[in-house]
Design a protein around this motif. Structure first.
Motif, PDB file in Angstrom:
ATOM      1  N   THR A 405      64.315  11.570 109.783  1.00 20.29           N
ATOM      2  CA  THR A 405      62.670  11.689 110.111  1.00 20.29           C
ATOM      3  C   THR A 405      62.545  13.638 110.151  1.00 20.29           C
ATOM      4  O   THR A 405      62.343  14.466 108.940  1.00 20.29           O
ATOM      5  N   PHE A 406      63.562  14.081 110.880  1.00 19.26           N
ATOM      6  CA  PHE A 406      63.879  15.047 111.028  1.00 19.26           C
ATOM      7  C   PHE A 406      64.319  16.015 109.549  1.00 19.26           C
ATOM      8  O   PHE A 406      64.122  17.137 109.204  1.00 19.26           O
ATOM      9  N   MET A 407      65.551  15.821 109.488  1.00 17.58           N
ATOM     10  CA  MET A 407      66.445  15.896 108.012  1.00 17.58           C
ATOM     11  C   MET A 407      65.151  15.525 106.953  1.00 17.58           C
ATOM     12  O   MET A 407      65.011  16.744 105.843  1.00 17.58           O
ATOM     13  N   ASN A 408      64.123  14.653 107.002  1.00 12.88           N
ATOM     14  CA  ASN A 408      63.361  14.796 105.444  1.00 12.88           C
ATOM     15  C   ASN A 408      62.115  15.660 105.689  1.00 12.88           C
ATOM     16  O   ASN A 408      61.592  16.264 105.211  1.00 12.88           O
ATOM     17  N   ASN A 409      61.832  16.191 107.113  1.00 17.21           N
ATOM     18  CA  ASN A 409      61.047  17.147 107.346  1.00 17.21           C
ATOM     19  C   ASN A 409      61.210  18.654 107.618  1.00 17.21           C
ATOM     20  O   ASN A 409      60.443  19.624 107.695  1.00 17.21           O
ATOM     21  N   LYS A 410      63.306  19.016 107.705  1.00 20.87           N
ATOM     22  CA  LYS A 410      63.263  19.928 108.041  1.00 20.87           C
ATOM     23  C   LYS A 410      62.815  21.248 106.932  1.00 20.87           C
ATOM     24  O   LYS A 410      63.523  20.689 105.007  1.00 20.87           O
ATOM     25  N   ASP A 411      62.271  22.420 106.993  1.00 21.37           N
ATOM     26  CA  ASP A 411      62.764  23.520 106.564  1.00 21.37           C
ATOM     27  C   ASP A 411      64.107  23.536 105.696  1.00 21.37           C
ATOM     28  O   ASP A 411      64.917  24.036 106.461  1.00 21.37           O
ATOM     29  N   LEU A 412      63.859  23.515 104.786  1.00 17.00           N
ATOM     30  CA  LEU A 412      65.325  23.850 103.734  1.00 17.00           C
ATOM     31  C   LEU A 412      65.852  25.105 103.493  1.00 17.00           C
ATOM     32  O   LEU A 412      66.955  26.086 102.854  1.00 17.00           O
ATOM     33  N   GLY A 413      65.192  25.939 103.229  1.00 19.57           N
ATOM     34  CA  GLY A 413      64.499  27.701 102.868  1.00 19.57           C
ATOM     35  C   GLY A 413      64.446  27.591 101.240  1.00 19.57           C
ATOM     36  O   GLY A 413      64.627  29.003 100.554  1.00 19.57           O
ATOM     37  N   PHE A 414      63.782  26.005 100.743  1.00 19.56           N
ATOM     38  CA  PHE A 414      63.621  26.664  99.772  1.00 19.56           C
ATOM     39  C   PHE A 414      62.339  25.653  98.690  1.00 19.56           C
ATOM     40  O   PHE A 414      62.647  24.443  99.617  1.00 19.56           O
ATOM     41  N   ASN A 415      61.562  25.837  98.548  1.00 19.44           N
ATOM     42  CA  ASN A 415      60.334  24.495  98.216  1.00 19.44           C
ATOM     43  C   ASN A 415      60.942  23.611  97.072  1.00 19.44           C
ATOM     44  O   ASN A 415      61.515  24.016  95.998  1.00 19.44           O
ATOM     45  N   LYS A 416      61.067  22.267  97.054  1.00 19.50           N
ATOM     46  CA  LYS A 416      61.795  21.543  96.280  1.00 19.50           C
ATOM     47  C   LYS A 416      60.533  20.492  96.030  1.00 19.50           C
ATOM     48  O   LYS A 416      61.145  19.304  95.182  1.00 19.50           O
ATOM     49  N   GLU A 417      59.128  20.132  96.157  1.00 15.92           N
ATOM     50  CA  GLU A 417      57.961  20.006  95.453  1.00 15.92           C
ATOM     51  C   GLU A 417      58.485  20.388  94.042  1.00 15.92           C
ATOM     52  O   GLU A 417      57.937  21.297  93.822  1.00 15.92           O
ATOM     53  N   ARG A 418      58.281  19.111  93.189  1.00 15.75           N
ATOM     54  CA  ARG A 418      57.685  18.926  91.735  1.00 15.75           C
ATOM     55  C   ARG A 418      58.401  20.110  91.231  1.00 15.75           C
ATOM     56  O   ARG A 418      57.939  20.656  90.209  1.00 15.75           O
ATOM     57  N   VAL A 419      59.167  20.002  91.200  1.00 13.79           N
ATOM     58  CA  VAL A 419      60.701  20.603  90.413  1.00 13.79           C
ATOM     59  C   VAL A 419      61.217  19.179  90.054  1.00 13.79           C
ATOM     60  O   VAL A 419      61.574  18.437  90.524  1.00 13.79           O
ATOM     61  N   LEU A 420      61.055  19.358  88.109  1.00 14.33           N
ATOM     62  CA  LEU A 420      61.805  18.147  87.419  1.00 14.33           C
ATOM     63  C   LEU A 420      62.940  19.040  87.510  1.00 14.33           C
ATOM     64  O   LEU A 420      63.502  20.362  86.758  1.00 14.33           O
ATOM     65  N   LEU A 421      64.713  18.225  87.484  1.00 15.98           N
ATOM     66  CA  LEU A 421      65.433  18.802  87.035  1.00 15.98           C
ATOM     67  C   LEU A 421      66.564  17.936  86.142  1.00 15.98           C
ATOM     68  O   LEU A 421      66.482  16.593  86.069  1.00 15.98           O
ATOM     69  N   ILE A 422      66.238  18.769  84.790  1.00 18.41           N
ATOM     70  CA  ILE A 422      66.771  17.652  83.888  1.00 18.41           C
ATOM     71  C   ILE A 422      68.094  19.105  83.476  1.00 18.41           C
ATOM     72  O   ILE A 422      68.397  20.142  83.468  1.00 18.41           O
ATOM     73  N   GLU A 423      69.324  17.992  82.798  1.00 16.46           N
ATOM     74  CA  GLU A 423      70.240  18.214  82.708  1.00 16.46           C
ATOM     75  C   GLU A 423      70.835  18.276  80.931  1.00 16.46           C
ATOM     76  O   GLU A 423      70.092  16.869  80.625  1.00 16.46           O
ATOM     77  N   SER A 424      71.308  19.116  80.537  1.00 14.05           N
ATOM     78  CA  SER A 424      72.353  18.853  79.156  1.00 14.05           C
ATOM     79  C   SER A 424      72.988  17.459  78.662  1.00 14.05           C
ATOM     80  O   SER A 424      73.571  17.295  79.313  1.00 14.05           O
ATOM     81  N   ALA A 425      71.519  16.671  78.291  1.00 12.49           N
ATOM     82  CA  ALA A 425      72.910  15.643  77.277  1.00 12.49           C
ATOM     83  C   ALA A 425      74.102  15.814  76.510  1.00 12.49           C
ATOM     84  O   ALA A 425      75.147  14.794  76.624  1.00 12.49           O
ATOM     85  N   SER A 426      73.722  17.355  76.080  1.00 10.43           N
ATOM     86  CA  SER A 426      74.659  17.301  75.197  1.00 10.43           C
ATOM     87  C   SER A 426      75.779  17.849  75.332  1.00 10.43           C
ATOM     88  O   SER A 426      76.914  18.417  74.757  1.00 10.43           O
ATOM     89  N   GLY A 427      75.851  18.589  76.418  1.00  8.09           N
ATOM     90  CA  GLY A 427      77.110  19.119  77.142  1.00  8.09           C
ATOM     91  C   GLY A 427      76.881  20.585  76.431  1.00  8.09           C
ATOM     92  O   GLY A 427      77.556  21.469  76.738  1.00  8.09           O
ATOM     93  N   ALA A 428      76.090  20.993  75.950  1.00  8.91           N
ATOM     94  CA  ALA A 428      75.975  22.318  75.513  1.00  8.91           C
ATOM     95  C   ALA A 428      75.310  23.482  76.381  1.00  8.91           C
ATOM     96  O   ALA A 428      74.790  22.542  77.688  1.00  8.91           O
ATOM     97  N   ASP A 429      75.376  24.573  76.473  1.00 11.89           N
ATOM     98  CA  ASP A 429      74.945  25.378  77.731  1.00 11.89           C
ATOM     99  C   ASP A 429      73.441  25.951  76.969  1.00 11.89           C
ATOM    100  O   ASP A 429      73.551  26.709  76.195  1.00 11.89           O
ATOM    101  N   VAL A 430      72.385  25.294  77.993  1.00 13.36           N
ATOM    102  CA  VAL A 430      71.454  25.799  77.847  1.00 13.36           C
ATOM    103  C   VAL A 430      70.604  26.973  77.282  1.00 13.36           C
ATOM    104  O   VAL A 430      69.768  27.005  77.021  1.00 13.36           O
ATOM    105  N   MET A 431      71.463  27.782  78.381  1.00 16.83           N
ATOM    106  CA  MET A 431      71.464  29.145  78.295  1.00 16.83           C
ATOM    107  C   MET A 431      70.991  30.061  76.909  1.00 16.83           C
ATOM    108  O   MET A 431      70.603  30.913  76.259  1.00 16.83           O
ATOM    109  N   ASP A 432      71.593  28.821  75.840  1.00 14.68           N
ATOM    110  CA  ASP A 432      72.108  29.745  74.164  1.00 14.68           C
ATOM    111  C   ASP A 432      70.144  29.264  73.867  1.00 14.68           C
ATOM    112  O   ASP A 432      69.904  29.942  72.911  1.00 14.68           O
TER     113      ASP A 432
END
Length: 749
Positions: A405-432
């Protein structure tokens, strides 16, 4: 589960003689990795090492054949890979399949999903919708448990291609095959110096100059030890096995104690049978044999039922523990199974048998069934043990839940709510395509913003880099992060000094300007960090332009490490901050855009950042569930045993109750007298259990860098709870004693 966990690498006949190198940094972090030229050099220098192989993890790759495709994980290895890891081959030759530079070996799982039952050898598949490769082998991973990077897409390369690589690049994994008499401790004592000498020679420096650039230690560890005893686990690899085994054995022991108590409590029902048999000439041994045989029959029936229930419940249990277990894992350890049954026979069969066989037939046939007080003491002692064991694990379950419960509620120092994490499927640099997806995603109404990272929180070990960083003559191993200018604002990570990175400033975009975290500033003792120069990757120079607040990235069992952030590298992750309304619709819109404009022809892979981060403490979450379930079962069995013993004990005191009631004792006095003995037993159990629980739980909590203070509440609640349950259980039987027919128990007095 225990059989499954100890089965890792057992299928591999080479497991005992294969070692992998690892890098131990000055802050205690441990990584597997080696410079490309190192394996060949070590093998040439040491006769105890007979061969080497190298693997480079390429990450995810889409495998396509005609209209069928599936996403897999790819590695590139030296072409002797399957000599180290001899997985069974369904099609092809493991020795030659990787010698074709345009060939690829795939797992049976991928082959079945793409080709069905057809033999795929010789057919051409595409990786990432680009490169074409011929299928040269199909191997089977399932059932051959391993922790190695034996992914389901394997491509080969020549050993010669690794002989001239960089000595400062630890981005490859390697494995060494050794002789039987290999002394790993001797090797570990020499390996760091060996590396420094070869690295210095390649760099054209003296060993002393080169040593000044590296504070890490190089060592090896055996393949057979990796799953449970790997160095990075810091001795905690067997914790879950130990706790589950202990709980299971205690449940078995408590059940056996219940059986013993029930057998002894019900001895009066069998006492006349034993007396008559003894009178007719039966030996003590034959009586003991009969009772042990009866228990043996019960054990065999129970075993058959348990195997059937195990088969039914195994999928759910496997899912809970995230392990692909099969009933054959149990059947493979028949000696252990028989040892368990034999233990139960000795505990639950022999003790009651000897107890009954020692009845005096003359006294029994006269109606005297009483035994010594020592028997009653033994019964009470066993109840104390049951309740003490239950109390220990109830306290443990409470504190594990509290820490989670402590780990779930602890302030991590960043806001992780409603953030979608998308990893490149092609292996390409998404910065391109940074401008494309940022502009197009910004048009979706549910999107607040987008940002990039190579190692977002929770995906920490997938990507990224670690380097020795120099600042004014001081050097530490430091994490390198590659982010864009929106990373910190989007995650609500404050910039404490200086400024953020800016993609409109040329020197920011080429990596000459960097940010550091608070831990970096403290470790390097920088009073005024802005404008200070740092050096990493050997000779890459950058200026500090900002300091960001520390945030937790690696989980709760790691301290925050020094970190450097810049913009000069590729990023494989796109993070999308979404609004709270219509999340499903927003994700669907993002998927449409991604598969049509960003990575057409590739699957859309995503997860939520908060769920991804929760995987860092998934083992603790599993442990919480398991301890909770098993503690409940343990307490239930203990209470059932108490109920049976209390019932029999109180029935034996009916005559005492009748006499005391006749001479004027009140109901409350009688109830108090009947309940008191069991309440004392419960309190004694608590006095034994609480110090033991404290020591065990304290040791477990010490494994977390961020942990709760030891709470007092469970040490009060658990004894009170057990006492209340005990009183309730005994009261239900004691109240029946108050209703006894006085005439029935006094007419012979």
């Amino acid at each position: 589960y225990v059989s499954h966990e100890f089965s890792y690498e057992k299928w591999n006949p080479n497991a005992e003689n294969i070692y992998r190198p690892m890098l131990i940094l000055d802050d205690g972090q441990i990584f597997t990795g080696t410079p490309e030229p190192m394996p060949a050099a070590v093998t040439d220098a040491y006769s105890e090492i007979t061969d080497w192989t190298i693997v480079r993890n390429e990450g995810g790759a889409l495998v396509s054949y005609e209209d069928n495709s599936i996403y897999g994980e790819e590695i590139i290895v030296t072409n002797n890979w399957f000599e180290f890891f001899p997985f069974p081959f369904k099609y092809g030759d493991p020795i030659t399949c990787l010698q074709n530079k345009n060939g690829v070996a795939i797992s049976e799982e991928i082959a079945t999903k793409i080709f069905g039952d057809e033999n795929p050898l010789g057919k051409t598949v595409k990786l990432r919708n680009k490169e074409a490769y011929e299928v040269t082998g199909v191997f089977t991973i399932k059932g051959n448990n391993t922790d190695m990077d034996v992914e389901n897409i394997v491509r080969g390369s020549e050993k010669a291609s690794y002989l001239e690589g960089r000595w400062g690049d630890f981005s490859h994994d390697a494995y060494y095959k050794t002789t039987e008499n290999f002394d790993v401790n001797k090797m570990n004592a020499e390996l760091t110096d060996f590396y420094l000498e070869r690295g210095a020679k390649a760099a054209g420096e003296t060993v002393e100059e080169y040593r000044g650039q590296y504070t890490a230690i190089l060592e090896m560890e055996r393949l057979a030890d990796v799953h449970l005893y790997a160095a990075y686990m810091q001795g905690k690899g067997t914790d879950t096995i130990f706790i589950l085994s202990l709980l299971s054995l205690l449940i078995l022991l408590i059940s056996s104690i219940n059986f013993i108590n029930l057998s002894i409590s019900g001895a009066t029902k069998r006492a006349k049978e034993v007396a008559v048999r003894k009178t007719l000439g039966s030996s003590k041994q034959s009586i003991v044999n009969q009772f042990v045989l009866e228990v043996a029959v019960l054990c065999v029936i129970a075993l058959a039922i348990s195997l059937a229930l195990t088969e039914i419940l195994l999928p759910a249990f496997s899912n809970l523990l995230d392990a692909e277990m099969q009933i054959t894992d149990v059947l493979a350890d028949l000696p252990l199974l028989f040892a368990v049954i034999l233990t139960i026979l000795l505990l639950a069969g022999l003790f009651p048998a000897l107890y009954l066989a020692n009845f005096n037939p003359v006294k029994v046939l006269k109606g005297n069934f009483s035994r010594s007080k020592s028997g009653a003491i033994v019964k009470k002692g066993m109840i104390v043990f049951q309740f003490a064991a239950s109390a220990i694990f109830l306290v443990g379950a409470f504190i594990v839940n509290k820490q989670l419960t402590f780990m779930n509620n602890k302030d991590l120092g960043f806001n992780k709510e409603r953030v979608l994490l998308i990893e490149s499927a092609s292996g390409a640099d998404v910065m391109d395509k940074k401008g494309v997806f940022r502009n197009e995603l910004g048009k979706i109404s549910g999107v607040e913003g987008t940002f990039l990272s190579d190692r977002p929180p929770g995906a920490y070990n997938r990507r990224g880099s670690v380097s020795q960083v120099y600042q004014n003559g001081t050097m530490f191993a430091t994490d390198l992060h590659f982010v864009d200018e929106n990373f910190f604002p989007s995650l609500n990570i404050p910039i404490l000094q200086g400024r953020n990175l800016d993609d409109k400033m040329v020197f920011d975009t080429i990596g000459n300007k960097v940010l550091v975290n608070e831990t970096f500033v403290k470790l390097y003792e920088l009073d005024d960090p802005i404008g200070k120069e740092i050096v990493f990757w050997g000779d890459y120079r950058s200026e500090i332009v900002g300091v960001v607040k520390d945030y937790i990235t690696k989980g709760f069992d790691h301290e925050i490490t020094p970190a450097v952030y810049n913009m000069a590298y590729r990023a494989n992750f796109v993070l999308v901050k979404m609004k709270s309304e219509n999340l499903e619709g927003t994700i669907a819109s993002i998927e449409d855009l991604w598969t049509s404009e960003i990575e057409p022809g590739f699957p859309f892979r995503y997860e939520f950042l908060d769920e991804n981060f929760a995987e860092l403490y998934s083992n603790e979450t599993k442990l919480k569930s398991l301890i909770g379930y098993l503690s409940f079962i343990m307490v239930l069995i203990a209470l059932l045993g108490l109920f049976a013993v209390a019932t029999h004990t109180i029935q034996q005191r009916y005559k005492e109750v009748a006499i005391r009631k006749t001479i004027g004792a009140s109901d409350s006095q009688l109830l108090g007298g009947l309940i008191k003995d069991f309440a004392i037993i419960c309190l004694i159990a608590a006095l034994i259990a609480l110090p033991v629980a404290y020591v065990l739980v304290t040791g477990w909590l010490e494994g977390f860098s961020y942990r709760i203070d030891m709470p007092l509440l469970p040490y009060i609640v658990v004894p009170v709870l057990l006492l209340l349950l005990t009183v309730l259980m005994v009261w239900s039987q004691a109240s029946r004693a108050l209703k006894v027919d006085l005439v029935t128990y006094l007419k012979y007095e």
